[in-house]
Scaffold this motif. Structure first.
Motif, PDB file in Angstrom:
ATOM      1  N   PHE A  11       1.227  36.463  61.813  1.00 20.41           N
ATOM      2  CA  PHE A  11       2.456  37.307  62.344  1.00 20.41           C
ATOM      3  C   PHE A  11       2.306  38.740  61.971  1.00 20.41           C
ATOM      4  O   PHE A  11       1.879  38.943  61.067  1.00 20.41           O
ATOM      5  N   LYS A  12       2.505  39.587  63.124  1.00 18.47           N
ATOM      6  CA  LYS A  12       2.537  40.889  63.077  1.00 18.47           C
ATOM      7  C   LYS A  12       3.530  41.430  63.344  1.00 18.47           C
ATOM      8  O   LYS A  12       4.424  40.958  64.337  1.00 18.47           O
ATOM      9  N   GLU A  13       4.270  42.526  62.730  1.00 16.19           N
ATOM     10  CA  GLU A  13       5.565  43.135  62.904  1.00 16.19           C
ATOM     11  C   GLU A  13       5.286  44.727  63.077  1.00 16.19           C
ATOM     12  O   GLU A  13       4.858  45.132  62.095  1.00 16.19           O
ATOM     13  N   LYS A  14       5.476  45.309  64.340  1.00 21.17           N
ATOM     14  CA  LYS A  14       5.279  46.741  64.162  1.00 21.17           C
ATOM     15  C   LYS A  14       3.739  47.128  63.720  1.00 21.17           C
ATOM     16  O   LYS A  14       3.789  48.214  63.022  1.00 21.17           O
ATOM     17  N   GLU A  16       2.092  45.922  61.813  1.00 20.68           N
ATOM     18  CA  GLU A  16       1.525  45.568  60.580  1.00 20.68           C
ATOM     19  C   GLU A  16       1.458  44.173  60.344  1.00 20.68           C
ATOM     20  O   GLU A  16       2.364  43.196  60.748  1.00 20.68           O
ATOM     21  N   HIS A  17       0.245  43.607  59.807  1.00 19.31           N
ATOM     22  CA  HIS A  17       0.117  42.347  59.561  1.00 19.31           C
ATOM     23  C   HIS A  17       0.597  41.604  58.373  1.00 19.31           C
ATOM     24  O   HIS A  17       0.431  41.936  57.390  1.00 19.31           O
ATOM     25  N   LEU A  18       1.841  40.924  58.601  1.00 18.14           N
ATOM     26  CA  LEU A  18       2.487  40.071  57.561  1.00 18.14           C
ATOM     27  C   LEU A  18       1.817  38.903  56.935  1.00 18.14           C
ATOM     28  O   LEU A  18       1.842  38.394  55.803  1.00 18.14           O
ATOM     29  N   ARG A  40       8.414  40.490  52.488  1.00 16.52           N
ATOM     30  CA  ARG A  40       8.431  40.252  53.916  1.00 16.52           C
ATOM     31  C   ARG A  40       7.539  39.177  54.251  1.00 16.52           C
ATOM     32  O   ARG A  40       7.894  38.155  55.351  1.00 16.52           O
ATOM     33  N   SER A  41       6.378  39.109  53.709  1.00 13.86           N
ATOM     34  CA  SER A  41       5.443  37.946  54.017  1.00 13.86           C
ATOM     35  C   SER A  41       6.215  36.871  54.019  1.00 13.86           C
ATOM     36  O   SER A  41       5.924  35.561  54.712  1.00 13.86           O
ATOM     37  N   ARG A  44       8.892  35.995  56.500  1.00 12.34           N
ATOM     38  CA  ARG A  44       8.437  35.507  57.483  1.00 12.34           C
ATOM     39  C   ARG A  44       7.770  34.116  57.513  1.00 12.34           C
ATOM     40  O   ARG A  44       7.920  33.128  58.593  1.00 12.34           O
ATOM     41  N   GLN A  53      11.124  30.119  64.952  1.00 10.02           N
ATOM     42  CA  GLN A  53      10.273  30.897  65.975  1.00 10.02           C
ATOM     43  C   GLN A  53       9.224  30.105  66.147  1.00 10.02           C
ATOM     44  O   GLN A  53       8.405  29.508  65.095  1.00 10.02           O
TER      45      GLN A  53
END
Length: 289
Positions: A11-14, A16-18, A40-41, A44, A53
């Protein structure tokens, strides 16, 4: 018996790899500890396991895809810290509302847990203090009746005495048909609960092992400098402390019968590796001085 399988999930957010290529297998009968510095990791990952999701990869509950699968999702309770500041109703009413949504929710059990904390069911939710709201979160999770319970760091805001009650409740909740997962940024207080340890660093899993196996990976030895030099020849020192001629050292590597005999003969002392010692080393907390 139940099983959660996470297969090649990222999963990538903005930018950034979480989560980076996560592979996990969680089975009934164990309490899992997810440890790491980036909450946050965990948020998610728990959200993806809960089916909110579609993941980049696969997440299976008892062999079935969880995303858009009501039967699979019905086996999971995901609990994070809630804000009750605008909830102008009694705890009693809150439990009744949860029962109306979830037929498995056990109000009697929830009330019994609440009593252990010394909180009355007539208490208004919005009157709870900052360190009291996690108590309700914990009770809601454990009384959910779901076989898979994900607890996202809800113990962090509890007072010390409250956490001890929470740990007792979690330990009592474990059985052969349940999977309990606790995420945390620290390990020392929860390590006595854990059967299996998973350590995250920068979005990747760097440790995924049963606690018993981890404890066999290393040990702490206290003795003279000469004692330590003799024992550490084929091992990796990850942390050491000095007090005059005495050293206390954490080493990675198996303890042989020859090592044990040498330690006993020279009046040194050793103990198995603690989870928090390995965790601090793996995430960069402990250093070899």
């Amino acid at each position: 018996m139940h099983k959660v399988e996470v297969k090649k999930v990222s999963f990538k957010e903005k930018n950034e790899h979480l989560l980076i290529d996560i592979n996990l297998s969680l089975e009934s009968g164990s309490i899992y500890g997810l440890l790491g510095k980036d909450d946050r990791s965990f948020s998610r990952l728990f959200g993806l396991i809960d089916g909110y999701q579609k993941p980049d990869g696969k997440i299976l509950i008892d062999g079935e895809t969880v995303f858009e699968n009501r039967d699979a999702r019905d086996k999971i309770h995901y609990q994070s810290n809630q804000d009750f500041s605008f909830e102008a109703r009694e705890i009693r009413s809150h439990f009744e509302l949860l029962k109306s949504y979830n037929e498995h929710f056990d109000i009697d059990y929830a009330n019994a847990l609440l009593s252990d904390y010394g909180i009355k069911v007539s208490r208004m939710l919005n009157s709870l203090k900052y360190d009291e709201t996690p108590i309700i979160d914990a009770i809601v999770a454990l009384a959910s009746g779901k076989p898979i319970v994900l607890l996202e760091g809800i113990h962090h805001r509890m007072k010390s005495a409250t956490r001890e009650i929470f740990y007792k409740h979690v330990d009592a909740y474990r059985n052969d048909s349940r999977i309990i997962v606790i995420s945390s940024s620290e390990s020392s207080e929860i390590e006595h609960l854990l059967d299996h340890l998973i350590i995250f660093k920068e979005g990747e899993v760097i440790v995924d092992e049963p606690v018993e196996m981890i404890q066999n990976r290393g040990f702490r030895v206290t003795g003279t400098i000469n004692n330590i030099l003799q024992i550490s020849q084929d091992k990796k020192i990850i942390h050491e402390e000095h007090l005059g001629e005495v050293k206390s050292v954490i080493m990675l590597g198996g303890m042989t019968e020859r090592d044990k005999a040498y330690i006993e003969r020279n009046r040194a002392y050793y103990s198995p590796l603690k989870i928090h010692e390995l965790y601090e080393y793996m995430v960069g907390g402990a250093t070899h001085e």
